[in-house]
Design an enzyme around this catalytic site. Sequence first.
Site, mmCIF file in Angstrom:
data_model
loop_
_atom_site.group_PDB
_atom_site.id
_atom_site.type_symbol
_atom_site.label_atom_id
_atom_site.label_comp_id
_atom_site.label_asym_id
_atom_site.label_seq_id
_atom_site.Cartn_x
_atom_site.Cartn_y
_atom_site.Cartn_z
ATOM 1 N N TYR B 153 0.845 -1.200 0.000
ATOM 2 C CA TYR B 153 0.000 0.000 0.000
ATOM 3 C C TYR B 153 0.886 1.258 0.000
ATOM 4 C CZ TYR B 153 -3.186 3.339 2.503
ATOM 5 O OH TYR B 153 -3.928 4.418 2.912
ATOM 6 N N ASP B 238 -1.645 -6.220 9.262
ATOM 7 C CA ASP B 238 -2.713 -5.297 8.915
ATOM 8 C C ASP B 238 -3.804 -6.143 8.268
ATOM 9 O OD1 ASP B 238 -2.848 -2.101 7.127
ATOM 10 O OD2 ASP B 238 -4.428 -3.409 7.858
ATOM 11 N N ILE B 240 -6.977 -5.336 7.567
ATOM 12 C CA ILE B 240 -8.065 -4.424 7.223
ATOM 13 C C ILE B 240 -9.021 -4.969 6.174
ATOM 14 C CG2 ILE B 240 -6.785 -3.187 5.454
ATOM 15 C CD1 ILE B 240 -7.969 -0.615 6.380
ATOM 16 N N LYS B 277 -12.880 -0.840 5.175
ATOM 17 C CA LYS B 277 -12.989 -1.650 3.968
ATOM 18 C C LYS B 277 -14.085 -2.701 4.106
ATOM 19 C CE LYS B 277 -9.363 0.555 2.608
ATOM 20 N NZ LYS B 277 -9.421 1.592 1.574
#
Lengths: 462, 486
Positions: B153, B238, B240, B277
């Site tokens: 990211y 992470d 998410i 998300k």
Amino acid sequence: MGLEIEQPCVELSNIAVSDTHGENSPYFAGWKAYDENRYDEFTNPSGVIQMGLAENQVSFDLVEKYLEQHAEASTWGKGATGFRENALFQDYHGLKSFRTAMASFMQQIRGGRAKFDPDRVVLTAGATAANELLTFILANPGDALLVPTPYYPGFDRDLRWRTGVKIIPIHCNSSNNFQISPQALEAAYQQAQSMNTKVRGVLITNPSNPLGATIQRSVLEEILDFVTRKNIHLVSDEIYSGSAFSGDEFVSVAEILEDRDYKNAERVHIVYSLSKDLGLPGFRVGTIYSYNDKVVTTARRMSSFTLISSQTQHLLATMLSDKEFTEGYIKTNRERLRKRYEMIIDGLRRAGIECLKGNAGLFCWMNLSPLLEKPTREGELELWNSILYEVRLNISPGSSCHCSEPGWFRVCFANMSEQTLEVALDRIRNFMDQRATAKPKIPFRKIITDQAVIDMYSCLLA
Amino acid sequence: MGLGNEESHQLLSNMAINDKHGENSPYFDGWKAYDRDPFHPTHNPQGVIQMGLAENQLCFDLIQEWIRNNPEASICTPQGLHNFRDVAIFQDYHGLPRFRNGVAKFMSKVNGGMVKFEADRIVMSGGATGANEVIMFCLADPGDAFLIPSPYYPAYARDLCWRTGVQIIPVHTDSSNNFQITKEALETAYKKAQEDNLNVKGLLITNPSNPLGTTLDRKTMKSLVTFISEKNIHLVCDEIYAATVFSTPSFVSVSEIIQEMEFCNRDLIHIVYSLSKDMGFPGFRVGIVYSYNDTVVSCARKMSSFGLVSSQTQHVLASMLSDDDFVDRFLAESSRRLAKRHNLFTEGLEKMGITCLPSNAGLFCWMNLRSLLKEQTVEGEMKLWRVIVNEVKLNISPGSSFSCSEAGWYRVCFANMDDETMEVALRRIRAFVGKEAKKAVEVMKNMQNIIKSLRANFSARFDEFIMSPSLRSPHSPIPHSSYVKA
């Protein structure tokens, strides 16, 4: 609470193991005493009354009434698409309608004497974040900000902890009603020089916490001249601007800049929040207003770490755009706070206690120095201890605010009903009467140092 | 009131004047192109379609229905107004207990009930952006380094490094094994860091991966835990995109893996989560730090003062996430819709001869356009990208913006639009690919003509020179792609 670990412990960061977050202070004993024995008018009339929390609970009904009458604030408007757009909105510029409403609200608080441009409003999740963010932008680790004492205890964390920036106190005392003098400014600056520390700015709180008083225009002019001479920044935390009892008595640095045609304005930055004036600390609404384009741009980028919930922005945009509501609210809120202030000052005076003459905020700055056994910090803590356990009032000792003069205490009056305030005043009167007649020895209780307890209560630092 | 002053520039901190905020990256041109000319089905059907934004817009109807049926969850409605005061005043950084419980339950459901999350370890932050930064502040000092598998990211550069002073060391992956993280790649990155005298504090992975859209299998997860345990460094996961998994294999959280690994030092394990998300609420700024390390929980909690979730939002989500029926239905339906959208898109691309990395999660595809590059370099990738943004009018994200070490890959988001817009996007890609095929044929023809005429005029030695690899057009006379054949 830890696991038995056989391998060597992996280090955490220096920031994680430092105690610059400021929560290891002894003042949390007050919170514990309150939590263990909370005052309640009916169920626990002899409990501890919380007077250490600067919250504004006097004007909730005005906000609730607004919400009752304006259903559109509760829904997302525009039906289905309204919710979707709002839930998706994470642009760090913030909702334009909200920024515009904030700028207009700030303008109204200053009686229209200063104009605010919505494009200079940067949104952060609370003033806590705003102050830290500005510090990241204005100073490098190891640099210093000059802050007049006494000051809000949370600054130790907000300005220093993760930024690595130092606070150098500008000492103020009662000889001139704790006003910031040019000598004190210069002395603080020189102290930094002697420590080989670069000063990046002055940070003032106006109206002041914990003094509960606005800074006089002439003093503001001096501070502005001082920062210009030294070529440093000025941050003015005006979080209590809407809590000045009279709109005319509060002078914002924004007004002075406007009078000066914005000359040298690019070194000035204002912090604001709705936590105190509107009594909405849970919503996390803070702003940075800067006259410096680069600061605005950078602050906006940094605000990515601390944006305001779009749901909350939408609610408040609706409410604060309603000029009729905001005018009425500002006026009524000021009036009610003034009434509360007069009530507590009057009550304290009748008990033989004087306070600094205040004209703003949610608290008064009470002088108990005549009662100190010793005119020292220890003496102050002993007295505080007896007020906490004997009088059962949780108030804030001046040393927690880095006051250089022992014996002063901050007493909050807006976070309770009038009845509760009466009870508190009665207790103080009794305490003073008893002291006048006899001097009982109050045992000094152990100040809480247990980390688990401190952790439990330090979350309420406000 | 323009009060910019160049001199005052020097008055700001180093952090304020460096460009670690990452916004000077060239790929923001794609955003600008979109902002100037945004697609709208009726008002601007020729505009740029936004396919660079990983948003989940597929299930708002379910949420709206819940909100309509639960007016008491809001503090502004007549049914909920009595809660206004208590909620508005609540700023305790532990968070509303009901909210923390709701989040813990939700995270558990997302993990298929395989793990129980403790509400007391749930710490709030300003979105996952805030959570990632906070975890760095807790674990690393300025100058320390974190290993991160690439592609990753783009905003990690800002979130993990800007204010913390931490450095990212990429762990390279490539298409030779479908971008999986290998032990060799980890060791190489770690060794290089040591050689450069960098103190590696941990490994940060995104699982499911952004931009790959894949989940890590159990074997890889276990080897990562083993790796960090051996090196005695932290592991930050992470997660998410955990609930965006739409097909097998199902999501396996690090929290599930460590249940099976007795020797693992749990003080090294930390999770970053968010509702942005999985539920599609990026505006509500619900970030979560979940750590198995008590000191980190305590520290992160103190730091959460700088980025608490609005109590208004905590309150409504506490109710929503505690509604078991709703959550179960939502998670199931969301997966189903994501699968459908993903298949629609990838099948459409396949028909044009474009493949994507096989994926089972995320809000995007990792599209392979290597065969369309004139040069297999970053420049080649960016050149093609500019054509796609400016001529095909699709804002997609070039792999180089994700620090991908292999040129020619692009992340394309598919969950932030409706079906019709998706169709328009596919049509445009089809047209572009067709044009490129025609161009390739033209180039081939031209090359053949040039060679013919050169042959006619020069010696055989020169022939050999012309045909040497360095001068051969990438679009060689030998067709290597199905669309050229078509």
